[in-house]
Design a protein around this motif. Structure first.
Motif, PDB file in Angstrom:
ATOM      1  N   ALA A 188     -60.642   1.986   3.908  1.00 34.28           N
ATOM      2  CA  ALA A 188     -60.863   2.771   3.531  1.00 34.28           C
ATOM      3  C   ALA A 188     -59.673   2.683   2.836  1.00 34.28           C
ATOM      4  CB  ALA A 188     -60.493   4.496   4.600  1.00 34.28           C
ATOM      5  N   GLU A 189     -58.117   1.675   2.963  1.00 36.17           N
ATOM      6  CA  GLU A 189     -57.242   1.949   1.865  1.00 36.17           C
ATOM      7  C   GLU A 189     -57.713   0.684   1.684  1.00 36.17           C
ATOM      8  OE1 GLU A 189     -54.231   0.451   4.622  1.00 36.17           O
ATOM      9  OE2 GLU A 189     -53.769   2.409   5.185  1.00 36.17           O
ATOM     10  N   GLY A 190     -58.648   0.225   1.376  1.00 34.91           N
ATOM     11  CA  GLY A 190     -59.349  -0.852   0.189  1.00 34.91           C
ATOM     12  C   GLY A 190     -59.763  -2.326   0.309  1.00 34.91           C
ATOM     13  N   VAL A 191     -59.209  -2.754   2.133  1.00 35.56           N
ATOM     14  CA  VAL A 191     -59.663  -3.913   2.867  1.00 35.56           C
ATOM     15  C   VAL A 191     -61.229  -4.231   2.888  1.00 35.56           C
ATOM     16  CG1 VAL A 191     -58.403  -5.462   4.475  1.00 35.56           C
ATOM     17  CG2 VAL A 191     -57.093  -3.626   3.551  1.00 35.56           C
ATOM     18  N   THR A 192     -61.256  -5.212   2.883  1.00 32.97           N
ATOM     19  CA  THR A 192     -62.441  -6.012   2.726  1.00 32.97           C
ATOM     20  C   THR A 192     -62.854  -6.014   4.080  1.00 32.97           C
ATOM     21  OG1 THR A 192     -63.867  -6.249   0.331  1.00 32.97           O
ATOM     22  CG2 THR A 192     -64.920  -6.859   2.807  1.00 32.97           C
ATOM     23  N   VAL A 193     -63.437  -6.066   5.374  1.00 31.36           N
ATOM     24  CA  VAL A 193     -62.859  -6.213   6.870  1.00 31.36           C
ATOM     25  C   VAL A 193     -64.664  -6.618   7.399  1.00 31.36           C
ATOM     26  CG1 VAL A 193     -62.123  -5.682   8.795  1.00 31.36           C
ATOM     27  CG2 VAL A 193     -61.220  -4.427   6.869  1.00 31.36           C
ATOM     28  N   LEU A 194     -64.681  -7.624   8.077  1.00 31.98           N
ATOM     29  CA  LEU A 194     -65.937  -7.709   9.165  1.00 31.98           C
ATOM     30  C   LEU A 194     -65.201  -8.749  10.589  1.00 31.98           C
ATOM     31  CD1 LEU A 194     -68.778  -8.931   9.015  1.00 31.98           C
ATOM     32  CD2 LEU A 194     -68.284 -11.271   7.897  1.00 31.98           C
ATOM     33  N   ALA A 195     -65.865  -8.119  11.507  1.00 35.36           N
ATOM     34  CA  ALA A 195     -65.275  -8.767  12.773  1.00 35.36           C
ATOM     35  C   ALA A 195     -66.461  -8.779  12.921  1.00 35.36           C
ATOM     36  CB  ALA A 195     -64.976  -7.142  13.276  1.00 35.36           C
ATOM     37  N   ALA A 196     -66.711  -9.862  14.217  1.00 33.12           N
ATOM     38  CA  ALA A 196     -67.925 -10.152  15.133  1.00 33.12           C
ATOM     39  C   ALA A 196     -67.366  -9.207  16.074  1.00 33.12           C
ATOM     40  CB  ALA A 196     -67.367 -11.318  15.772  1.00 33.12           C
ATOM     41  N   LEU A 197     -68.557  -7.893  16.785  1.00 38.01           N
ATOM     42  CA  LEU A 197     -68.204  -7.707  18.119  1.00 38.01           C
ATOM     43  C   LEU A 197     -69.309  -7.834  18.708  1.00 38.01           C
ATOM     44  CD1 LEU A 197     -67.123  -4.472  16.082  1.00 38.01           C
ATOM     45  CD2 LEU A 197     -65.820  -5.940  17.191  1.00 38.01           C
ATOM     46  N   HIS A 198     -69.507  -7.792  19.906  1.00 38.40           N
ATOM     47  CA  HIS A 198     -70.556  -8.149  21.393  1.00 38.40           C
ATOM     48  C   HIS A 198     -70.858  -6.451  22.059  1.00 38.40           C
ATOM     49  CE1 HIS A 198     -70.848 -11.861  22.673  1.00 38.40           C
ATOM     50  NE2 HIS A 198     -70.194 -12.878  22.365  1.00 38.40           N
ATOM     51  N   ASP A 199     -69.541  -5.889  21.671  1.00 34.64           N
ATOM     52  CA  ASP A 199     -70.178  -4.059  21.854  1.00 34.64           C
ATOM     53  C   ASP A 199     -71.114  -3.636  20.910  1.00 34.64           C
ATOM     54  OD1 ASP A 199     -70.352  -1.623  22.588  1.00 34.64           O
ATOM     55  OD2 ASP A 199     -68.035  -2.034  24.146  1.00 34.64           O
ATOM     56  N   LEU A 200     -72.022  -2.941  21.040  1.00 36.14           N
ATOM     57  CA  LEU A 200     -73.112  -2.435  21.003  1.00 36.14           C
ATOM     58  C   LEU A 200     -72.258  -0.995  19.727  1.00 36.14           C
ATOM     59  CD1 LEU A 200     -76.602  -4.091  20.815  1.00 36.14           C
ATOM     60  CD2 LEU A 200     -74.605  -4.942  19.821  1.00 36.14           C
TER      61      LEU A 200
END
Length: 260
Positions: A188-200
């Protein structure tokens, strides 16, 4: 924000075997996106390329319109940081010193720490829930505690692109939710975030978009509510599930059934 993360035709081979096969991947700026898929789908290998930790055998990676592999290392380190599943070291370092490593790209050639650097480190420790660990020896921490410290180090780096590989591993439920709240706030502050997640369900509850990998290829990508369907879960994971509306948030909620 002039552009997000763009990866084009990424190939990764390990011991001659094609692990990531011609992947195209886009993450819009200032969004929180999840990379999902079964074990062995190529998520970690792709993330390491996107973070420029490893070079692909083919393809290109850009952020904000800039070729990340063509940038000087220090310039790149001011833009991108990567939180791996675990980072072990035999060196006896205080947690505060580990987190302070995130400030190196912003310091001069002599690496002198300023009052502003120390303020940013303290703020990162607090945001990541690691302030109480500041004077502990990093090598003596549990897996969950290390996750908090590695996140604090990433926050101290003040990146524009934050990549994370299974950041909720080793964390209890409350810590997982606090982490994902933090990541959503960063987006929300402008950082682009990409995370690998197992929990759908965590991906569904928090992420704007999902990228689904299967067999080293992108199986689907797009808004979470459109992509995360019962049909996709059966096709990609081999399990039966119902996707219903969460009674509180209205977002998709996955109720697992059985193996197909």
């Amino acid at each position: 924000m002039t552009g997000g993360l763009d990866a084009t035709r990424i190939d990764v081979r390990i011991d001659g075997r094609l692990i990531v096969d011609g992947v195209d991947c886009t993450v819009e700026p200032g969004t929180f996106s999840a990379m999902i898929g079964p074990n062995g789908a190529g998520k970690s290998s792709l993330l390491r390329v996107l973070a420029t930790v490893e070079r692909p055998h083919a393809g290109a990676v850009s952020f904000a319109g800039r070729d990340l592999f063509a940038l000087p290392r220090r310039t790149r380190a001011r833009l991108v940081t990567f939180v791996e599943q675990d980072s072990s070291t035999d060196l006896s370092l205080r947690v505060r010193d580990v987190v302070a490593l995130g400030r190196i790209p912003h310091q001069g050639m002599f690496g002198e720490s300023s009052a502003e650097d120390r303020r940013i480190v303290d703020a990162a420790l607090a945001s990541a829930g690691a302030a109480a660990l500041a004077d502990r020896d990093y090598t003596g921490l549990s897996g969950g505690e290390r996750q908090h410290v590695l996140l604090a180090k990433a926050l101290a780096q003040q990146p524009e692109l934050l990549l994370l590989d299974e950041p909720s591993n080793h964390l209890d439920i409350a810590a997982q939710l606090a982490l994902l709240d933090l990541l959503k706030g960063l987006a929300a502050e402008g950082v682009t975030v990409l995370a690998a997640l197992h929990d759908l369900n965590l991906a569904s509850a928090y992420c704007d978009h999902v990228v689904v990998l299967r067999g080293g290829r992108v199986f689907a990508a797009g808004p979470t509510s459109e992509v995360l369907t019962a049909e996709l879960i059966r096709e990609v994971y081999g399990v039966r599930a119902s996707v219903i509306e969460h009674p509180q948030t209205g977002r998709p909620l996955v109720a697992f059934g059985s193996l197909r």
